[in-house]
Design a protein around this motif. Structure first.
Motif, PDB file in Angstrom:
ATOM      1  N   GLY A 126       0.382  -1.394   0.261  1.00 10.75           N
ATOM      2  CA  GLY A 126      -0.279  -0.180  -0.172  1.00 10.75           C
ATOM      3  C   GLY A 126       0.614   1.455   0.045  1.00 10.75           C
ATOM      4  N   GLY A 127       2.104   1.288  -0.369  1.00 12.33           N
ATOM      5  CA  GLY A 127       3.005   2.299  -0.602  1.00 12.33           C
ATOM      6  C   GLY A 127       3.507   3.061   0.859  1.00 12.33           C
ATOM      7  N   LEU A 128       3.795   4.558   1.186  1.00  8.88           N
ATOM      8  CA  LEU A 128       3.850   4.850   2.376  1.00  8.88           C
ATOM      9  C   LEU A 128       2.545   6.187   2.611  1.00  8.88           C
ATOM     10  CD1 LEU A 128       7.484   6.729   1.325  1.00  8.88           C
ATOM     11  CD2 LEU A 128       6.912   4.330   2.758  1.00  8.88           C
ATOM     12  N   ARG A 129       2.027   6.495   3.610  1.00  9.21           N
ATOM     13  CA  ARG A 129       1.323   6.767   3.903  1.00  9.21           C
ATOM     14  C   ARG A 129       1.163   7.914   4.961  1.00  9.21           C
ATOM     15  NH1 ARG A 129      -3.729   2.421   3.712  1.00  9.21           N
ATOM     16  NH2 ARG A 129      -3.253   1.397   1.257  1.00  9.21           N
ATOM     17  N   TRP A 130       0.231   8.626   5.516  1.00  8.78           N
ATOM     18  CA  TRP A 130       1.223   9.649   6.074  1.00  8.78           C
ATOM     19  C   TRP A 130      -0.229  10.410   7.101  1.00  8.78           C
ATOM     20  CZ3 TRP A 130       6.253  10.467   6.462  1.00  8.78           C
ATOM     21  CH2 TRP A 130       6.910  10.090   5.704  1.00  8.78           C
ATOM     22  N   ALA A 131      -0.263  10.751   8.200  1.00  7.81           N
ATOM     23  CA  ALA A 131      -1.884  11.020   8.674  1.00  7.81           C
ATOM     24  C   ALA A 131      -1.099  12.497  10.432  1.00  7.81           C
ATOM     25  CB  ALA A 131      -2.579  10.474   9.352  1.00  7.81           C
ATOM     26  N   ASP A 132      -1.812  12.909  10.400  1.00 10.47           N
ATOM     27  CA  ASP A 132      -1.976  13.941  11.301  1.00 10.47           C
ATOM     28  C   ASP A 132      -0.802  15.172  11.862  1.00 10.47           C
ATOM     29  OD1 ASP A 132      -2.648  14.725  13.441  1.00 10.47           O
ATOM     30  OD2 ASP A 132      -1.933  13.842  15.417  1.00 10.47           O
ATOM     31  N   PRO A 133      -0.534  15.433  10.196  1.00  9.70           N
ATOM     32  CA  PRO A 133       1.150  16.244  10.475  1.00  9.70           C
ATOM     33  C   PRO A 133       0.874  17.836  11.117  1.00  9.70           C
ATOM     34  CG  PRO A 133      -0.760  17.042   8.918  1.00  9.70           C
ATOM     35  CD  PRO A 133      -1.177  15.625   9.618  1.00  9.70           C
ATOM     36  N   GLN A 134       1.973  18.015  11.923  1.00  5.25           N
ATOM     37  CA  GLN A 134       2.399  18.666  12.224  1.00  5.25           C
ATOM     38  C   GLN A 134       3.392  19.839  12.290  1.00  5.25           C
ATOM     39  OE1 GLN A 134       0.313  19.529  15.638  1.00  5.25           O
ATOM     40  NE2 GLN A 134      -1.079  17.437  14.693  1.00  5.25           N
ATOM     41  N   LEU A 135       2.760  21.495  11.676  1.00  8.95           N
ATOM     42  CA  LEU A 135       3.975  21.585  11.326  1.00  8.95           C
ATOM     43  C   LEU A 135       5.277  21.801  12.278  1.00  8.95           C
ATOM     44  CD1 LEU A 135       3.001  24.252   8.520  1.00  8.95           C
ATOM     45  CD2 LEU A 135       4.697  22.596   8.709  1.00  8.95           C
ATOM     46  N   HIS A 136       6.793  22.135  12.411  1.00  7.03           N
ATOM     47  CA  HIS A 136       7.701  23.233  12.675  1.00  7.03           C
ATOM     48  C   HIS A 136       8.983  23.528  12.753  1.00  7.03           C
ATOM     49  CE1 HIS A 136       6.126  20.466  17.297  1.00  7.03           C
ATOM     50  NE2 HIS A 136       6.558  19.612  15.898  1.00  7.03           N
ATOM     51  N   LEU A 137       7.970  24.687  12.012  1.00  5.64           N
ATOM     52  CA  LEU A 137       8.788  25.506  11.241  1.00  5.64           C
ATOM     53  C   LEU A 137      10.084  25.664  11.696  1.00  5.64           C
ATOM     54  CD1 LEU A 137       5.984  29.000   9.914  1.00  5.64           C
ATOM     55  CD2 LEU A 137       7.231  26.557   9.184  1.00  5.64           C
ATOM     56  N   ASP A 138      10.037  25.890  12.899  1.00  2.00           N
ATOM     57  CA  ASP A 138      11.863  26.195  13.188  1.00  2.00           C
ATOM     58  C   ASP A 138      12.683  25.184  13.356  1.00  2.00           C
ATOM     59  OD1 ASP A 138       9.926  24.678  15.266  1.00  2.00           O
ATOM     60  OD2 ASP A 138      11.157  25.508  17.448  1.00  2.00           O
ATOM     61  N   ARG A 139      12.222  23.743  13.075  1.00  2.00           N
ATOM     62  CA  ARG A 139      13.120  22.957  12.727  1.00  2.00           C
ATOM     63  C   ARG A 139      12.857  22.719  11.619  1.00  2.00           C
ATOM     64  NH1 ARG A 139      13.206  19.856  17.873  1.00  2.00           N
ATOM     65  NH2 ARG A 139      12.065  20.721  19.584  1.00  2.00           N
ATOM     66  N   GLY A 140      12.037  23.335  10.562  1.00  2.00           N
ATOM     67  CA  GLY A 140      11.633  22.688   9.842  1.00  2.00           C
ATOM     68  C   GLY A 140      11.482  21.762   9.110  1.00  2.00           C
ATOM     69  N   GLU A 141      10.651  21.096   9.754  1.00  2.00           N
ATOM     70  CA  GLU A 141       9.721  19.880   9.377  1.00  2.00           C
ATOM     71  C   GLU A 141       8.420  19.446  10.119  1.00  2.00           C
ATOM     72  OE1 GLU A 141      13.282  17.129  11.550  1.00  2.00           O
ATOM     73  OE2 GLU A 141      11.767  17.718  12.610  1.00  2.00           O
ATOM     74  N   VAL A 142       7.945  18.438   9.369  1.00  2.00           N
ATOM     75  CA  VAL A 142       6.181  18.257   9.400  1.00  2.00           C
ATOM     76  C   VAL A 142       6.421  16.961   9.975  1.00  2.00           C
ATOM     77  CG1 VAL A 142       3.797  17.753   8.501  1.00  2.00           C
ATOM     78  CG2 VAL A 142       5.703  18.633   7.069  1.00  2.00           C
ATOM     79  N   TRP A 143       6.206  16.727  11.137  1.00  2.00           N
ATOM     80  CA  TRP A 143       5.871  15.479  12.718  1.00  2.00           C
ATOM     81  C   TRP A 143       4.340  14.732  11.588  1.00  2.00           C
ATOM     82  CZ3 TRP A 143       7.395  16.213  17.715  1.00  2.00           C
ATOM     83  CH2 TRP A 143       9.440  17.072  18.372  1.00  2.00           C
ATOM     84  N   CYS A 144       4.865  13.626  11.308  1.00  2.00           N
ATOM     85  CA  CYS A 144       3.807  13.343  10.936  1.00  2.00           C
ATOM     86  C   CYS A 144       3.566  11.317  11.789  1.00  2.00           C
ATOM     87  CB  CYS A 144       3.270  12.645   9.259  1.00  2.00           C
ATOM     88  SG  CYS A 144       3.494  14.073   8.795  1.00  2.00           S
ATOM     89  N   VAL A 145       2.094  10.875  11.178  1.00  2.00           N
ATOM     90  CA  VAL A 145       2.567   9.108  11.589  1.00  2.00           C
ATOM     91  C   VAL A 145       2.557   9.579  10.236  1.00  2.00           C
ATOM     92  CG1 VAL A 145       0.537   7.115  11.875  1.00  2.00           C
ATOM     93  CG2 VAL A 145       0.190   9.427  13.169  1.00  2.00           C
ATOM     94  N   LEU A 146       3.719   8.093  10.077  1.00  2.00           N
ATOM     95  CA  LEU A 146       4.498   7.053   8.937  1.00  2.00           C
ATOM     96  C   LEU A 146       3.416   5.654   8.745  1.00  2.00           C
ATOM     97  CD1 LEU A 146       5.555   6.750   6.199  1.00  2.00           C
ATOM     98  CD2 LEU A 146       7.764   6.057   7.905  1.00  2.00           C
ATOM     99  N   GLU A 147       2.725   5.867   7.976  1.00  2.00           N
ATOM    100  CA  GLU A 147       1.975   4.048   7.761  1.00  2.00           C
ATOM    101  C   GLU A 147       3.400   3.657   6.505  1.00  2.00           C
ATOM    102  OE1 GLU A 147      -1.959   2.331   8.160  1.00  2.00           O
ATOM    103  OE2 GLU A 147      -1.716   3.508   5.929  1.00  2.00           O
ATOM    104  N   GLU A 148       4.220   2.621   6.428  1.00  2.00           N
ATOM    105  CA  GLU A 148       5.194   2.256   6.229  1.00  2.00           C
ATOM    106  C   GLU A 148       4.293   0.754   5.160  1.00  2.00           C
ATOM    107  OE1 GLU A 148       9.558   2.487   4.522  1.00  2.00           O
ATOM    108  OE2 GLU A 148       8.980   2.320   6.675  1.00  2.00           O
ATOM    109  N   PHE A 149       4.417   0.576   4.236  1.00  2.00           N
ATOM    110  CA  PHE A 149       4.045  -1.106   4.257  1.00  2.00           C
ATOM    111  C   PHE A 149       5.127  -1.495   3.370  1.00  2.00           C
ATOM    112  CE2 PHE A 149      -0.260   0.705   3.996  1.00  2.00           C
ATOM    113  CZ  PHE A 149      -1.085  -0.982   4.152  1.00  2.00           C
TER     114      PHE A 149
END
Length: 679
Positions: A126-149
């Motif tokens: 089913g590939g890579l899937r993402w949910a519940d993203p949270q932006l952290h601009l100071d870290r230059g990242e988006v924190w997410c739930v990763l679902e990886e098949f």
């Protein structure tokens, strides 16, 4: 003038096209700067979910054009698919696109710049899937739930909390994704970062538990480089469900858990100290010192079932107060004072609030509905107490005199147990039935089965009631909103308690002279489709039924014919397959096609991976092999999954259902194509 005409034959301005156009509701509200944003269904646009923003001038604007579809497939039911933040140069959005499940970044105030992918595509399972993203601009990242098949099977999957760089470096290189947790737990929610940036909290659980059975609230230190330390469990457990966690502005943990038997709110003050007897620099975790307080202990719910990742029933406000959705079946929005435990509810007509809240300053935004209004985006200003509709505002597409007038009822079931239901009698301002005629009624069994039927305006219900067909929505044993004990009635009793409760309501309506005993039907989708099919093969209560993307074969479903999230759900609903295999066979409608004697309609999406078409096909093949000549129709829809989303699908399904009842009950509705019932 009121005309006298037989039930089920009344003319109505609420046709199937109108009902389909108003299907679905706004979800996943949030703030980007001062603006409120949310997702919204578009049945006429292929069933996509649009992302909508409310501009300062009060207008609503779709952020992304067709065919962008802001929707996640994590655990198949999905979760929060977007996040956004205001920057000096304009807002930045991160969202999941349904078609490829990639995470994208987009600058909506610079539409000449197309969305750019942040994550790669994987050809594995089913590939890579993402949910519940949270932006952290100071870290230059988006924190997410990763679902990886990791393979081709539905169970070949891992889930972690991960950080995706905003610079796009992970778009082609999976290795650029930084995993923040390990895959010790099968399921995780998104991590919430403490106000001081030193701790992260999230929820996790494992098979065979479902999240309403038992979850763990996990806490980990966050190092300066953004890595997580070892996680520890601070609340929850095998028999306690924690459904949401947030940080209070002062650094305390707030969570909703049901250790009392009800999802109530708790506050945990956390401190760390040296472990007793530990030598300096020994490398052991510091001792966790905590004090937990129940903020508003009541026999009502301040939470609900975690069917999607990122749901929210409460949000802390900057001043220390907490916005809460609470009541029996999430009936109210209130402001909780954690110092006194008092809740002040907002004024307004709304009787049901969705598990989607957002706060900004003194403003609270949620999604609410009532028996006279469809779900709309509502804002509360806590500084004034004023509420107003700010998005997806309900407008009456027909004279509201045609809407049903529901009744909240409690019936007595087997062994005297209470059964909660909403009764929608036939209602039309211009028509009534002869005095000597009783109306037909359709029992609606909701999905889940760990779910709830809310008291809200539903034009699908009005489609029937305005024509003279009553509807009874049954919150059978196992439904949420009434505490854990009511929820647990269904443990190892699925196919028994739900069937009995629906039948008890139907027969009670007939016995009291509300419904025609000879003209009772049952319908439902998903788990409600199961209850409908089980009712038709194990009782003689109903004259017909509508079965929508159902579970029909328990053994097949338990042995791999569904997705990972619910793959062991039957362990609690029916019992362990290895221990009670006969129970699986005895309760499965597919094993008892010979008991089916009444007409039925079977509706199925061909892309459904939760309740796949093979279940319907096996059921129909069993009927044929046993020579059952029962009038029925099977309609399968290409491009539809679990839950119909396209307008043309919903129109055909609704008209087919009405035609079934018309043929079985001897009704004469106008303008409805005849459904061919074969044998």
């Amino acid at each position: 003038m009121v005309h006298t005409q037989a039930y089920g034959s009344w003319p109505s301005p609420i046709d199937a096209e109108l009902a389909a156009a108003h299907d679905g509701q706004p979800e996943y509200v949030g703030f980007v700067g001062d603006e409120a944003w949310w997702t919204e269904p578009r049945p006429a646009e292929g069933g996509r979910r649009a992302l909508v923003r409310r501009r300062p001038d009060g207008t609503e604007r779709s952020v992304l054009p067709e065919p962008w579809n802001v929707r996640s497939r994590v655990i198949e039911y999905g979760g929060r698919p977007w996040t956004g933040a205001e920057r000096p140069e304009g807002p930045l959005l991160a969202f999941v696109n349904f078609t490829d499940q990639r995470l994208y970044a987009y600058e909506p105030d610079a539409p000449e710049r197309a969305p750019r992918p942040l994550t790669p595509v994987s050809g594995v399972g089913g590939g890579l899937r993402w949910a519940d993203p949270q932006l952290h601009l100071d870290r230059g990242e988006v924190w997410c739930v990763l679902e990886e098949f990791t393979g081709e099977g539905a169970g070949d999957v891992r889930r972690v909390v991960a950080a995706v760089p905003l610079d796009g470096s992970a778009a082609e290189d999976r290795a650029a994704v930084r995993e923040l947790t390990d895959d010790t737990h099968r399921f995780v929610t998104g991590a919430r970062l403490s106000p001081d940036g030193r701790h992260a909290a999230w929820i996790a659980w494992d098979h065979p538990r479902m999240p309403w059975d038992g979850t763990e609230l996990l806490l980990a230190d966050v190092a300066d480089d953004g890595t997580f330390g070892p996680a520890r469990t601070v609340a929850g457990g095998p028999d306690v469900s924690v459904c949401q966690v947030e940080w209070a502005p002062d650094g305390a943990l707030l969570y909703s858990g049901d250790r009392s038997g009800w999802w109530n709110l708790y506050r945990m003050e956390i401190a760390f100290g040296a472990a007793p007897g530990a030598a300096p620099g020994a490398g052991v975790l510091p001792a966790l010192l905590s004090r937990t307080q129940a903020l508003c202990p009541r026999e009502e719910e301040f939470g609900g079932p975690l069917w999607k990742i990122g749901l929210s029933w409460f949000k802390p406000l900057a001043g220390g107060l907490i916005a809460v959705v609470h009541g029996v079946g999430a009936t109210s929005l209130g402001i909780l004072d954690p110092e006194t435990g008092e809740v002040v509810d907002t004024a307004g007509p709304w009787t049901a609030w969705a598990s989607s809240l957002a706060v900004h300053g003194t403003r609270v935004v949620g999604v609410a509905a009532s028996p006279r209004t469809a779900p709309e985006v509502v804002e509360l200003d806590t500084s004034t107490g004023r509420t107003r509709v700010i998005g997806a505002a309900h407008t009456d597409p027909v004279d509201p005199a045609h809407y049903p007038e529901p009744q909240i009822r409690t019936f007595s079931g087997p062994e005297g147990r209470d059964i909660h239901a909403h009764i929608y009698p036939p209602h039309n301002p211009t028509h009534s039935a002869p005095d000597d005629e009783l109306p037909p009624y359709v029992v609606w069994a909701h999905g889940g089965p760990t779910g709830h039927a809310s008291l809200v305006l539903d034009l699908e219900i009005a489609y029937f009631t305005s024509r003279g067909i009553g509807v009874a929505e049954v919150n059978y044993g196992g439904s949420t909103g009434y505490g854990r004990a009511y929820r647990n009635r269904l443990r190892e009793q699925w196919g028994v308690v739900d069937v009995e409760d629906c039948a008890a309501v139907a027969l009670a309506l007939a016995d009291e002279g509300t419904a025609d005993r000879a003209r009772l039907a049952i319908r439902g989708g998903s788990a409600g489709g199961w209850t409908s099919a089980a009712s038709l093969t194990s009782t003689d209560v109903y004259a017909c039924g509508t079965i929508i993307y159902p579970i029909l074969d328990l053994t097949g479903w338990a042995e791999g014919e569904t997705h990972d999230f619910e793959s062991q759900y039957l362990e609690s609903l029916v019992g362990p397959l290895a221990e009670v295999p006969a129970r699986y066979a005895e309760r499965s409608p597919s094993e008892h096609a010979d008991r089916l004697t009444v007409p039925f309609l079977l509706l199925q999406g061909l892309d459904d991976v939760i309740c796949p078409p093979v279940q319907c096909e096996r059921f129909l093949a069993r009927m044929e092999s046993e020579g059952r000549r029962v009038p029925h129709a099977y309609i399968a829809f290409e491009g539809e999954g679990h839950g119909f989303r396209r307008a043309d699908t919903m129109v055909r399904a609704l008209e087919a259902e009405l035609s079934l009842y018309a043929q079985v009950f001897g009704l004469h509705p106008t303008g409805v194509p005849a459904l061919e019932l074969g044998k």
